[in-house]
Design a protein around this motif. Sequence first.
Motif, PDB file in Angstrom:
ATOM      1  N   GLN A 236       0.692  -1.301  -0.002  1.00 36.66           N
ATOM      2  CA  GLN A 236       0.189  -0.121  -0.604  1.00 36.66           C
ATOM      3  C   GLN A 236       0.348   1.231   0.094  1.00 36.66           C
ATOM      4  O   GLN A 236       2.210   1.416   0.528  1.00 36.66           O
ATOM      5  CB  GLN A 236      -0.808  -0.432   0.824  1.00 36.66           C
ATOM      6  CG  GLN A 236      -1.840  -0.799   0.960  1.00 36.66           C
ATOM      7  CD  GLN A 236      -2.935  -0.427   2.569  1.00 36.66           C
ATOM      8  OE1 GLN A 236      -2.719  -0.552   3.333  1.00 36.66           O
ATOM      9  NE2 GLN A 236      -4.033  -1.312   2.156  1.00 36.66           N
ATOM     10  N   ARG A 237       0.180   2.062  -0.345  1.00 40.86           N
ATOM     11  CA  ARG A 237       1.284   3.437  -0.625  1.00 40.86           C
ATOM     12  C   ARG A 237       1.097   4.180   1.213  1.00 40.86           C
ATOM     13  O   ARG A 237      -0.012   4.099   1.942  1.00 40.86           O
ATOM     14  CB  ARG A 237       0.196   4.759  -1.473  1.00 40.86           C
ATOM     15  CG  ARG A 237       0.825   6.287  -1.789  1.00 40.86           C
ATOM     16  CD  ARG A 237       0.114   6.622  -2.545  1.00 40.86           C
ATOM     17  NE  ARG A 237       0.052   6.305  -3.689  1.00 40.86           N
ATOM     18  CZ  ARG A 237      -0.301   6.931  -4.867  1.00 40.86           C
ATOM     19  NH1 ARG A 237      -0.875   8.154  -4.846  1.00 40.86           N
ATOM     20  NH2 ARG A 237      -0.269   5.983  -6.185  1.00 40.86           N
ATOM     21  N   GLU A 238       2.303   4.948   0.998  1.00 41.73           N
ATOM     22  CA  GLU A 238       2.352   5.256   2.650  1.00 41.73           C
ATOM     23  C   GLU A 238       3.350   6.517   2.619  1.00 41.73           C
ATOM     24  O   GLU A 238       3.832   6.431   1.711  1.00 41.73           O
ATOM     25  CB  GLU A 238       3.820   4.269   3.522  1.00 41.73           C
ATOM     26  CG  GLU A 238       5.118   3.957   2.920  1.00 41.73           C
ATOM     27  CD  GLU A 238       5.896   3.218   3.690  1.00 41.73           C
ATOM     28  OE1 GLU A 238       5.531   2.492   4.603  1.00 41.73           O
ATOM     29  OE2 GLU A 238       6.930   3.037   3.829  1.00 41.73           O
ATOM     30  N   PHE A 239       2.927   6.306   3.873  1.00 40.57           N
ATOM     31  CA  PHE A 239       3.254   7.957   4.370  1.00 40.57           C
ATOM     32  C   PHE A 239       4.926   8.597   4.199  1.00 40.57           C
ATOM     33  O   PHE A 239       5.568   7.591   4.853  1.00 40.57           O
ATOM     34  CB  PHE A 239       2.643   8.986   5.050  1.00 40.57           C
ATOM     35  CG  PHE A 239       3.282  10.037   6.099  1.00 40.57           C
ATOM     36  CD1 PHE A 239       4.193   9.984   6.749  1.00 40.57           C
ATOM     37  CD2 PHE A 239       2.887  11.457   5.154  1.00 40.57           C
ATOM     38  CE1 PHE A 239       4.307  11.474   7.593  1.00 40.57           C
ATOM     39  CE2 PHE A 239       3.943  12.626   5.573  1.00 40.57           C
ATOM     40  CZ  PHE A 239       4.278  12.029   6.907  1.00 40.57           C
ATOM     41  N   VAL A 240       5.360   9.683   3.547  1.00 40.24           N
ATOM     42  CA  VAL A 240       6.917   9.113   3.827  1.00 40.24           C
ATOM     43  C   VAL A 240       7.983  11.245   4.657  1.00 40.24           C
ATOM     44  O   VAL A 240       7.957  10.923   6.181  1.00 40.24           O
ATOM     45  CB  VAL A 240       8.018   9.868   2.932  1.00 40.24           C
ATOM     46  CG1 VAL A 240       8.811   9.161   2.780  1.00 40.24           C
ATOM     47  CG2 VAL A 240       7.556   8.121   2.031  1.00 40.24           C
ATOM     48  N   ALA A 241       6.554  11.558   4.364  1.00 40.81           N
ATOM     49  CA  ALA A 241       7.075  12.952   5.244  1.00 40.81           C
ATOM     50  C   ALA A 241       6.069  14.235   4.549  1.00 40.81           C
ATOM     51  O   ALA A 241       5.224  14.004   3.544  1.00 40.81           O
ATOM     52  CB  ALA A 241       8.464  13.755   4.844  1.00 40.81           C
ATOM     53  N   LEU A 242       6.150  15.004   5.065  1.00 38.80           N
ATOM     54  CA  LEU A 242       5.391  16.294   5.165  1.00 38.80           C
ATOM     55  C   LEU A 242       6.402  17.761   5.801  1.00 38.80           C
ATOM     56  O   LEU A 242       6.822  17.105   6.638  1.00 38.80           O
ATOM     57  CB  LEU A 242       4.164  16.763   5.419  1.00 38.80           C
ATOM     58  CG  LEU A 242       3.436  16.354   7.510  1.00 38.80           C
ATOM     59  CD1 LEU A 242       3.063  17.889   7.423  1.00 38.80           C
ATOM     60  CD2 LEU A 242       2.487  15.841   7.454  1.00 38.80           C
ATOM     61  N   ILE A 243       5.842  18.842   5.021  1.00 41.76           N
ATOM     62  CA  ILE A 243       5.528  20.306   5.655  1.00 41.76           C
ATOM     63  C   ILE A 243       4.979  20.361   5.622  1.00 41.76           C
ATOM     64  O   ILE A 243       4.229  21.472   4.627  1.00 41.76           O
ATOM     65  CB  ILE A 243       7.615  20.246   4.385  1.00 41.76           C
ATOM     66  CG1 ILE A 243       7.943  21.691   4.981  1.00 41.76           C
ATOM     67  CG2 ILE A 243       6.928  20.691   3.317  1.00 41.76           C
ATOM     68  CD1 ILE A 243       9.150  21.869   4.429  1.00 41.76           C
ATOM     69  N   THR A 244       5.239  21.627   6.219  1.00 40.61           N
ATOM     70  CA  THR A 244       3.638  22.533   6.514  1.00 40.61           C
ATOM     71  C   THR A 244       3.881  23.637   5.891  1.00 40.61           C
ATOM     72  O   THR A 244       5.180  24.072   5.266  1.00 40.61           O
ATOM     73  CB  THR A 244       3.158  22.770   7.805  1.00 40.61           C
ATOM     74  OG1 THR A 244       4.335  23.544   8.783  1.00 40.61           O
ATOM     75  CG2 THR A 244       3.029  21.920   9.315  1.00 40.61           C
ATOM     76  N   SER A 245       2.989  25.016   5.992  1.00 45.00           N
ATOM     77  CA  SER A 245       3.023  26.073   4.945  1.00 45.00           C
ATOM     78  C   SER A 245       3.688  26.540   5.896  1.00 45.00           C
ATOM     79  O   SER A 245       4.307  27.278   4.552  1.00 45.00           O
ATOM     80  CB  SER A 245       1.628  26.379   4.911  1.00 45.00           C
ATOM     81  OG  SER A 245       1.464  26.949   6.000  1.00 45.00           O
ATOM     82  N   GLY A 246       4.239  26.806   6.998  1.00 47.88           N
ATOM     83  CA  GLY A 246       4.868  27.505   7.647  1.00 47.88           C
ATOM     84  C   GLY A 246       6.388  26.674   7.804  1.00 47.88           C
ATOM     85  O   GLY A 246       7.827  27.297   8.216  1.00 47.88           O
ATOM     86  N   GLY A 247       6.954  25.284   6.876  1.00 49.14           N
ATOM     87  CA  GLY A 247       8.294  24.933   6.679  1.00 49.14           C
ATOM     88  C   GLY A 247       8.174  24.189   7.903  1.00 49.14           C
ATOM     89  O   GLY A 247       9.299  23.837   7.874  1.00 49.14           O
ATOM     90  N   SER A 248       7.537  23.568   8.513  1.00 51.39           N
ATOM     91  CA  SER A 248       7.850  22.433   9.762  1.00 51.39           C
ATOM     92  C   SER A 248       7.717  21.095   9.376  1.00 51.39           C
ATOM     93  O   SER A 248       6.644  20.760   8.590  1.00 51.39           O
ATOM     94  CB  SER A 248       6.887  22.546  10.773  1.00 51.39           C
ATOM     95  OG  SER A 248       6.698  23.681  11.245  1.00 51.39           O
ATOM     96  N   PRO A 249       8.736  20.434   9.394  1.00 47.39           N
ATOM     97  CA  PRO A 249       8.666  18.932   8.717  1.00 47.39           C
ATOM     98  C   PRO A 249       8.230  17.903   9.867  1.00 47.39           C
ATOM     99  O   PRO A 249       8.021  17.513  11.253  1.00 47.39           O
ATOM    100  CB  PRO A 249      10.238  18.481   8.355  1.00 47.39           C
ATOM    101  CG  PRO A 249      10.588  19.269   9.756  1.00 47.39           C
ATOM    102  CD  PRO A 249       9.943  20.875   9.941  1.00 47.39           C
ATOM    103  N   ASN A 250       7.713  17.047   9.358  1.00 48.05           N
ATOM    104  CA  ASN A 250       7.684  16.114  10.039  1.00 48.05           C
ATOM    105  C   ASN A 250       7.479  14.351   9.129  1.00 48.05           C
ATOM    106  O   ASN A 250       7.759  14.420   8.037  1.00 48.05           O
ATOM    107  CB  ASN A 250       5.631  15.921  10.245  1.00 48.05           C
ATOM    108  CG  ASN A 250       5.595  14.603  11.596  1.00 48.05           C
ATOM    109  OD1 ASN A 250       6.112  13.612  11.641  1.00 48.05           O
ATOM    110  ND2 ASN A 250       4.101  14.849  11.970  1.00 48.05           N
TER     111      ASN A 250
END
Length: 111
Positions: free
Chosen positions: A44-58
């Motif tokens: 299945q497709r899995e989450f890797v990373a995100l970055i908010t509009s403010g530049g905060s990563p997860n």
Amino acid sequence: QVQLVESGGGLVQPGGSLRLSCVASGSVFSAYAMKWYRQAPGKQREFVALITSGGSPNYADSVKGRFTISRDNAKNTVYLQMKSLKPEDTAVYYCTSREFWGQGTQVTVSS
């Protein structure tokens, strides 16, 4: 309508590095979070990373400490710097914003 175009995938040896790029058009890029997902064969497709509009990563736990997500709002581009790559990182990598998805770029980690 938003168009997302990924690039930068390829074949790399274990332990190597790659940088993926995703260029967005058709919307106010800086206003939205950007995400990277991946899908390995038969999985299945899995989450890797995100970055908010403010530049905060997860990050997903599986890539934490090895991958870095960043964005350049002036270029409408989000990046995924990947290092210490492992064979299990082999997948098609997609960027996404809201309900829009790119076509994906293949990353293959193999000796």
